[in-house]
Design a protein around this motif. Structure first.
Motif, PDB file in Angstrom:
ATOM      1  N   UNK A  44      47.509  36.722   5.194  1.00 18.69           N
ATOM      2  CA  UNK A  44      47.385  35.689   6.224  1.00 18.69           C
ATOM      3  C   UNK A  44      48.637  35.616   7.086  1.00 18.69           C
ATOM      4  N   UNK A  45      49.801  35.649   6.459  1.00 22.40           N
ATOM      5  CA  UNK A  45      51.052  35.571   7.228  1.00 22.40           C
ATOM      6  C   UNK A  45      51.239  36.809   8.103  1.00 22.40           C
ATOM      7  N   UNK A 117      41.672  32.073  10.085  1.00 24.23           N
ATOM      8  CA  UNK A 117      41.144  32.892   9.000  1.00 24.23           C
ATOM      9  C   UNK A 117      40.053  32.123   8.264  1.00 24.23           C
ATOM     10  N   UNK A 118      39.095  32.872   7.756  1.00 24.88           N
ATOM     11  CA  UNK A 118      38.034  32.308   6.915  1.00 24.88           C
ATOM     12  C   UNK A 118      37.987  33.103   5.623  1.00 24.88           C
ATOM     13  N   UNK A 148      40.641  37.595  17.106  1.00 18.77           N
ATOM     14  CA  UNK A 148      41.721  38.174  16.316  1.00 18.77           C
ATOM     15  C   UNK A 148      41.882  37.540  14.947  1.00 18.77           C
ATOM     16  N   UNK A 149      41.074  36.502  14.656  1.00 19.78           N
ATOM     17  CA  UNK A 149      41.144  35.861  13.346  1.00 19.78           C
ATOM     18  C   UNK A 149      40.589  36.757  12.246  1.00 19.78           C
ATOM     19  N   UNK A 244      36.761  43.869  -8.904  1.00 23.73           N
ATOM     20  CA  UNK A 244      36.423  43.157  -7.675  1.00 23.73           C
ATOM     21  C   UNK A 244      36.918  43.931  -6.454  1.00 23.73           C
ATOM     22  N   UNK A 245      36.210  43.752  -5.348  1.00 21.67           N
ATOM     23  CA  UNK A 245      36.576  44.385  -4.083  1.00 21.67           C
ATOM     24  C   UNK A 245      36.727  43.288  -3.030  1.00 21.67           C
ATOM     25  N   UNK A 246      37.820  43.328  -2.275  1.00 20.62           N
ATOM     26  CA  UNK A 246      38.071  42.392  -1.181  1.00 20.62           C
ATOM     27  C   UNK A 246      37.952  43.159   0.136  1.00 20.62           C
ATOM     28  N   UNK A 247      37.190  42.605   1.077  1.00 24.83           N
ATOM     29  CA  UNK A 247      37.076  43.214   2.404  1.00 24.83           C
ATOM     30  C   UNK A 247      37.675  42.256   3.441  1.00 24.83           C
ATOM     31  N   UNK A 248      38.480  42.807   4.320  1.00 23.37           N
ATOM     32  CA  UNK A 248      39.179  42.032   5.353  1.00 23.37           C
ATOM     33  C   UNK A 248      38.821  42.606   6.709  1.00 23.37           C
ATOM     34  N   UNK A 249      38.298  41.756   7.611  1.00 16.96           N
ATOM     35  CA  UNK A 249      37.945  42.189   8.955  1.00 16.96           C
ATOM     36  C   UNK A 249      38.563  41.285  10.006  1.00 16.96           C
ATOM     37  N   UNK A 250      38.649  41.794  11.241  1.00 16.20           N
ATOM     38  CA  UNK A 250      39.237  41.061  12.350  1.00 16.20           C
ATOM     39  C   UNK A 250      38.158  40.708  13.365  1.00 16.20           C
ATOM     40  N   UNK A 251      38.130  39.439  13.764  1.00 10.47           N
ATOM     41  CA  UNK A 251      37.139  38.973  14.731  1.00 10.47           C
ATOM     42  C   UNK A 251      37.479  39.427  16.144  1.00 10.47           C
TER      43      UNK A 251
END
Length: 251
Positions: A44-45, A117-118, A148-149, A244-251
């Motif tokens: 997040x930072x 961020x969500x 860009x969130x 576990x799998x974490x997915x991170x995307x940009x709006x």
């Protein structure tokens, strides 16, 4: 599960009060913090996020931790029992945390303003059992994020469960002592997990087994870009290896 029609609102019945009261025992906040380290605050930072929506707050673990780390957090959940428990935990820990009930499928109408961020964590996105609802939820996620969130979604490694059977190290997520969490029924349509606690209590949750590539495709179709994956919080991993799998995307 055979022959039964499973709806996406089933979780509201499965998270009965006696189960919600034990959820923190299942997670073990101290064990969870040790396993995750600074993974979420760092992401997040690095993206310059300050205002965060924890859209599947559960009993409030991540919302509380992020609020304590200085983020402006709104905690939300679709289960009224979880919302109440989050408010109780935040008050007990002395954390000022707004909490509300919200449905992902109508999220933009349920929560105020835009977010940087969500987060949708705790394997929660797998409560949705139709593709239409998953598509609608991701569209709503995108709608409440500023350009860009970040959207951050985690899930069990259902590729591993479906292809190789269940095997877990319980290093990161369900770290409660003496708690056994494992699937009781597995199919391509649903996985029913059984949670047994030291006092002999047994509860169940039914999930849709999202495959990693499928979720990545849904995220891309919803307009998210630069999608990254992490397996047990590591960016380099073998497809079937992590719990576990974490997915991170940009709006």
């Amino acid at each position: 599960m055979a022959g039964k029609t499973i709806t996406s609102d089933l979780y509201q019945d499965e998270y009965e009060p006696s189960f919600v009261d034990k959820w923190d025992e299942l997670i073990d906040w101290e064990g969870r913090a040790k396993g995750e380290g600074d993974f979420y605050p760092r992401i997040l930072r690095d993206a310059g996020c300050t205002r965060v929506l924890d859209a599947a707050t559960g009993t409030g673990y991540h919302a509380v931790q992020l609020a304590k780390a200085g983020f402006d957090v709104l905690a939300a959940d679709g289960a009224a029992e979880m919302v109440s428990k989050t408010a109780e935990n935040a008050a007990r820990l002395g954390v000022d945390l707004p909490v509300q009930e919200a449905d992902w499928r109508t999220l933009a109408d349920d929560v105020p303003g835009e977010f940087d961020a969500l987060l949708c964590l705790g394997n929660a996105f797998t409560h949705l059992f139709t593709e239409d609802e998953r598509v609608r939820a991701l569209e709503q996620f995108h709608k409440v994020l500023r350009p860009g969130g970040l959207v951050i979604i985690d899930q069990r490694n259902y590729d591993s469960i479906l292809d190789e059977g269940f095997n877990t190290k319980h290093q990161y997520y369900y770290t409660g002592k003496g708690v056994d969490a494992r699937p009781e029924e597995i199919s391509d349509e649903a996985v029913r997990f059984r949670y047994q606690f030291p006092d002999g209590g047994v509860h169940h949750l039914t999930m849709y087994p999202l495959r990693q590539d499928y979720l990545t495709g849904l995220l891309a179709d919803a307009g998210f870009r630069n999608i990254r994956r992490f397996g047990d919080f590591k960016e380099a991993y073998q497809h079937h290896e992590p719990d576990f799998v974490v997915q991170v995307g940009t709006a």
